[in-house]
Design an enzyme around this catalytic site. Structure first.
Site, PDB file in Angstrom:
ATOM      1  N   GLN A 228      -1.000   1.475  13.510  1.00  0.00           N
ATOM      2  CA  GLN A 228      -2.108   2.382  13.095  1.00  0.00           C
ATOM      3  C   GLN A 228      -3.204   2.159  12.868  1.00  0.00           C
ATOM      4  OE1 GLN A 228       0.739   2.498   8.903  1.00  0.00           O
ATOM      5  NE2 GLN A 228      -0.544   4.606   8.658  1.00  0.00           N
TER       6      GLN A 228
ATOM      7  N   ARG B   6      -2.898  -7.741   4.221  1.00  0.00           N
ATOM      8  CA  ARG B   6      -1.594  -7.642   4.519  1.00  0.00           C
ATOM      9  C   ARG B   6      -1.512  -7.158   5.846  1.00  0.00           C
ATOM     10  NH1 ARG B   6       3.071  -3.186   3.725  1.00  0.00           N
ATOM     11  NH2 ARG B   6       3.831  -4.006   5.202  1.00  0.00           N
TER      12      ARG B   6
ATOM     13  N   HIS C   4       6.149  -3.445  11.779  1.00  0.00           N
ATOM     14  CA  HIS C   4       5.767  -2.461  11.345  1.00  0.00           C
ATOM     15  C   HIS C   4       5.566  -1.214  11.967  1.00  0.00           C
ATOM     16  CE1 HIS C   4       3.445  -0.582   7.287  1.00  0.00           C
ATOM     17  NE2 HIS C   4       3.512   0.229   8.371  1.00  0.00           N
TER      18      HIS C   4
ATOM     19  N   ASN D 265       8.569  -3.770   7.686  1.00  0.00           N
ATOM     20  CA  ASN D 265       7.976  -3.151   6.700  1.00  0.00           C
ATOM     21  C   ASN D 265       8.905  -1.843   6.664  1.00  0.00           C
ATOM     22  OD1 ASN D 265       5.913  -1.733   5.153  1.00  0.00           O
ATOM     23  ND2 ASN D 265       6.349  -0.317   6.728  1.00  0.00           N
ATOM     24  N   GLU D 266      10.100  -1.221   5.361  1.00  0.00           N
ATOM     25  CA  GLU D 266      10.723   0.045   5.318  1.00  0.00           C
ATOM     26  C   GLU D 266      11.671  -0.028   6.097  1.00  0.00           C
ATOM     27  OE1 GLU D 266       7.446   3.067   4.554  1.00  0.00           O
ATOM     28  OE2 GLU D 266       6.995   2.277   2.761  1.00  0.00           O
TER      29      GLU D 266
ATOM     30  N   ASN E 236       6.780  -1.325  -1.185  1.00  0.00           N
ATOM     31  CA  ASN E 236       5.542  -0.280  -1.497  1.00  0.00           C
ATOM     32  C   ASN E 236       6.121   0.438  -2.068  1.00  0.00           C
ATOM     33  OD1 ASN E 236       4.227  -2.195   0.694  1.00  0.00           O
ATOM     34  ND2 ASN E 236       5.402  -0.868   2.718  1.00  0.00           N
TER      35      ASN E 236
ATOM     36  N   TYR F 249       4.678   5.067  -4.129  1.00  0.00           N
ATOM     37  CA  TYR F 249       3.435   5.146  -4.042  1.00  0.00           C
ATOM     38  C   TYR F 249       4.245   6.807  -5.138  1.00  0.00           C
ATOM     39  CZ  TYR F 249       1.745   3.959   0.627  1.00  0.00           C
ATOM     40  OH  TYR F 249       1.302   3.385   1.588  1.00  0.00           O
TER      41      TYR F 249
ATOM     42  N   GLU G 293       2.378  -2.854  -0.815  1.00  0.00           N
ATOM     43  CA  GLU G 293       1.478  -1.335  -0.862  1.00  0.00           C
ATOM     44  C   GLU G 293       1.728  -0.426  -1.888  1.00  0.00           C
ATOM     45  OE1 GLU G 293       2.876   1.328   2.898  1.00  0.00           O
ATOM     46  OE2 GLU G 293       2.570  -0.904   3.793  1.00  0.00           O
TER      47      GLU G 293
ATOM     48  N   TRP H 273      -2.825   0.184  -0.183  1.00  0.00           N
ATOM     49  CA  TRP H 273      -2.729   1.060   0.948  1.00  0.00           C
ATOM     50  C   TRP H 273      -3.548   2.228   0.970  1.00  0.00           C
ATOM     51  CZ3 TRP H 273      -0.474  -0.144   5.387  1.00  0.00           C
ATOM     52  CH2 TRP H 273      -0.770   0.703   6.879  1.00  0.00           C
TER      53      TRP H 273
ATOM     54  N   GLU I 148      -2.122   7.776  10.639  1.00  0.00           N
ATOM     55  CA  GLU I 148      -0.827   7.810   9.577  1.00  0.00           C
ATOM     56  C   GLU I 148       0.492   9.441  10.299  1.00  0.00           C
ATOM     57  OE1 GLU I 148      -0.754   7.070   7.199  1.00  0.00           O
ATOM     58  OE2 GLU I 148       0.810   8.763   6.151  1.00  0.00           O
ATOM     59  N   TRP I 149       0.688   7.991  11.144  1.00  0.00           N
ATOM     60  CA  TRP I 149       1.756   8.385  12.300  1.00  0.00           C
ATOM     61  C   TRP I 149       2.207   9.871  12.463  1.00  0.00           C
ATOM     62  CZ3 TRP I 149       3.002   3.757  13.365  1.00  0.00           C
ATOM     63  CH2 TRP I 149       2.965   2.969  12.617  1.00  0.00           C
TER      64      TRP I 149
HETATM   65  C1  GBH Z   1       4.075   4.579   4.231  1.00  0.00           C
HETATM   66  O1  GBH Z   1       4.994   4.703   4.020  1.00  0.00           O
HETATM   67  C2  GBH Z   1       4.045   3.194   5.296  1.00  0.00           C
HETATM   68  O2  GBH Z   1       4.148   1.849   5.207  1.00  0.00           O
HETATM   69  C3  GBH Z   1       2.466   3.056   5.491  1.00  0.00           C
HETATM   70  O3  GBH Z   1       2.657   3.048   6.890  1.00  0.00           O
HETATM   71  C4  GBH Z   1       2.127   4.791   5.662  1.00  0.00           C
HETATM   72  O4  GBH Z   1       0.458   4.611   6.120  1.00  0.00           O
HETATM   73  C5  GBH Z   1       2.333   5.091   4.035  1.00  0.00           C
HETATM   74  O5  GBH Z   1       2.838   5.176   3.473  1.00  0.00           O
HETATM   75  C6  GBH Z   1       1.133   6.184   4.040  1.00  0.00           C
HETATM   76  O6  GBH Z   1       1.659   7.413   4.501  1.00  0.00           O
HETATM   77  O7  GBH Z   1      10.211  14.051   3.097  1.00  0.00           O
HETATM   78  O8  GBH Z   1      11.986  12.297   4.271  1.00  0.00           O
HETATM   79  O9  GBH Z   1       9.993  12.902   4.867  1.00  0.00           O
HETATM   80  C7  GBH Z   1       5.098   4.739   2.830  1.00  0.00           C
HETATM   81  C8  GBH Z   1       6.919   5.743   1.989  1.00  0.00           C
HETATM   82  C9  GBH Z   1       8.623   6.983   2.834  1.00  0.00           C
HETATM   83  C10 GBH Z   1       6.391   7.800   2.397  1.00  0.00           C
HETATM   84  C11 GBH Z   1       8.793   8.117   3.548  1.00  0.00           C
HETATM   85  C12 GBH Z   1       7.030   9.270   2.541  1.00  0.00           C
HETATM   86  C13 GBH Z   1       8.561  10.335   3.092  1.00  0.00           C
HETATM   87  C14 GBH Z   1      10.162  11.001   3.332  1.00  0.00           C
HETATM   88  N1  GBH Z   1       7.227   7.036   2.609  1.00  0.00           N
HETATM   89  N2  GBH Z   1       8.339   9.105   3.136  1.00  0.00           N
HETATM   90  S1  GBH Z   1      10.932  12.449   3.917  1.00  0.00           S
END
Ligand code: GBH
Length: 474
Positions: free
Chosen positions: A17, A74, A120, A165-166, A306, A308, A377, A427, A434-435
């Site tokens: 990222q 991190r 990650h 990570n996740e 992590n 949010y 995060e 974070w 952002e992927w």
């Molecule tokens: C983090 O994941 C990541 O570790 C980080 O790299 C990223 O930049 C950050 O979030 C911000 O996005 O509705 O099925 O598409 C956060 C956890 C889990 C959040 C999956 C988004 C979407 C599920 N993520 N979720 S879905």
């Protein structure tokens, strides 16, 4: 309400990222380099080839962290910088390894404690091509173990290690929805390969085995002398039953956490998958052999969290679909009574709800015996932020309030509820790739000007962070 004096806080990032320089110093391609080239996968057609250019700006990033008062940082390593093809018989790239070793030395010189994430999401593409990457139950854990050993040996000064990570995202987004690399899904309009009913559960299992192997290596070969700690980072949202009067919604709310978090945490703390998952998935969920169970059970020195957002959870009355990964339930932003979970952000899945954070810290602490937790995060996007003029982006009071409220909720979980949260990493240090959403969604506490040489400018939230924690730490 307070946090203990040894509480650590700082910011988090991830290699793909922020680093850019994807072809420098012998780095091999990762599955994200490959995935970004497939038309339609990334919202703004971008990729991580330049990103924040952090590979070339380590001194600048460390100075920024220092300026913000960050006690820890991190970041993740790009496996294909260390071993370009990835495998245990493939050559190690000394230049890549030296880069990270120096980065850790420089952080420590600046008084900042490193937390390294080994993985990650940027798997070496060589392993994807060689044997199907994360789908391979024997080869992948062995290659990951080798990579981890190479890194532990080269960087003994790092005392905090995160294996993955996740893993939920690697499994579900990589192999069910196909939203993330390598993009497998049963939906043939999106991908020629994939089996959403089976592959995610196989991948999740293999990630647990790889985690177990790396932890065993660290504990047996490095921990006695290096004295560090190692754990995994899991993602999970807060939950409220949609109708708290309906026992089926109350149960579904727990099941939501089990499918997201306990999928990995139960094997790590108890040596088995949750009953709710076995019941729904049957033999699509792999069984642990005795040897595998021994490897995975007890393999966390700490719990990486992590977090949010939160959801209202409503049970479904129909049979689960074959590709269901939530636990046969719906997630909603409104409760039966019409209460709203929180304000909209730029991310469709994210709405601030700090109480959900306090509740989830408590849920995890009770289930897993009050482990040490590091929040690895926590953060938010802001609706329309990318379209605002720079001056307005720098005044990110929505984000500042988010951090203030979430830090307070966490401090309550510690000082009022007795949970053992030891550290917190926001974070993210800066706006970054952002992927699948490309650069359109900004999660940074510092603004990155992608048009003008990747210059970083602290937003209000970055400048307020020290004050938020100074006020809470006693
Ligand atoms: C983090 O994941 C990541 O570790 C980080 O790299 C990223 O930049 C950050 O979030 C911000 O996005 O509705 O099925 O598409 C956060 C956890 C889990 C959040 C999956 C988004 C979407 C599920 N993520 N979720 S879905």
């Amino acid at each position: 309400m307070s946090l203990p004096s040894d509480f650590t806080w700082g910011f988090a990032t991830a290699s793909y990222q922020i680093e850019g320089a994807t072809e420098k110093d012998g780095r091999g391609p990762s599955i994200w380099d490959t995935f970004c080239k497939i038309p339609g996968k990334i919202a703004d057609k971008s990729d991580g080839s330049v990103a924040c250019d952090s590979y070339n700006r380590t001194a600048e990033d460390i100075a920024l962290l220092k300026q913000l008062g960050s006690k820890c940082y991190r970041f993740s390593l790009s496996w294909s910088r260390v071993i370009p093809i990835g495998g245990r018989n493939d050559p190690v790239n000394q230049a890549g390894l030296d880069h990270y070793r120096k980065f850790v030395d420089d952080l420590l010189d600046a008084g900042i404690e490193p937390f390294i994430t080994l993985y990650h999401w940027d798997l070496p593409d060589g392993l994807e091509k060689r044997y199907g990457g994360l789908l391979n139950r024997t080869e992948f854990p062995l290659d990951y173990e080798n990579y981890a050993r190479v890194v532990f040996k080269a960087i003994p000064k790092c005392k905090n290690w995160i294996t993955f990570n996740e893993p939920w995202c690697s499994s579900i987004l990589g192999y069910s929805s196909g939203f993330f690399a390598p993009g497998h899904t049963s939906d043939r309009k999106k991908s020629p390969v994939g089996d959403s009913a089976r592959e995610p559960w196989i991948v999740g299992h293999n990630l647990l085995l790889a985690h177990g192997r790396a932890v065993k290596v660290y504990r047996e070969e490095f921990k006695p002398t290096d004295k560090g700690q190692i754990g995994i980072t899991l993602n999970g949202d807060g939950v409220y039953p949609w109708d708290p009067e309906d026992p089926a919604d109350v149960e579904a709310a727990d099941r939501k956490i089990e499918f997201a978090i306990s999928w990995f945490a139960d094997p790590i703390y108890f040596g088995k998958y949750p009953d709710s998952m076995r019941k729904q998935l049957g033999d699509r969920l792999p069984e642990f052999t005795d040897e595998e169970r021994a490897l995975v059970k007890g393999s966390n020195d700490f719990y990486g969290m992590n977090h949010y957002t939160a959801n209202y959870v409503k049970h479904k009355t129909t049979q689960p679909e074959e590709d269901d990964f939530l636990g046969n339930l719906e997630t909603l932003f409104e409760s039966k009574k019409g209460e709203n979970i929180g304000e909209e952000t730029q991310s469709f899945w994210l709405r601030p709800n700090p109480l959900g954070f306090r509740n989830l810290i408590n849920w995890l602490s009770k289930r897993y015996g009050y482990p040490n937790i590091y929040v690895t995060e926590n953060g938010t996007s802001i609706k329309g932020e990318n379209d605002m003029p720079k001056e307005q982006i720098l005044q990110d009071s929505f984000r500042t309030k988010y951090f203030r409220d979430y830090a307070k909720a966490m401090a309550e979980a510690v000082s009022e509820d007795g949970c053992n949260v030891k550290g917190y990493m926001a974070w993210s240090l800066m706006d970054n790739f952002e992927w699948a959403e490309g650069y359109e969604t900004r999660f940074g506490c510092c603004y990155v000007d992608y048009e003008n040489g990747q210059v970083r400018t602290p937003k209000e939230s970055a400048k307020e962070m020290k004050g938020i924690f100074d006020a809470l730490i006693k």
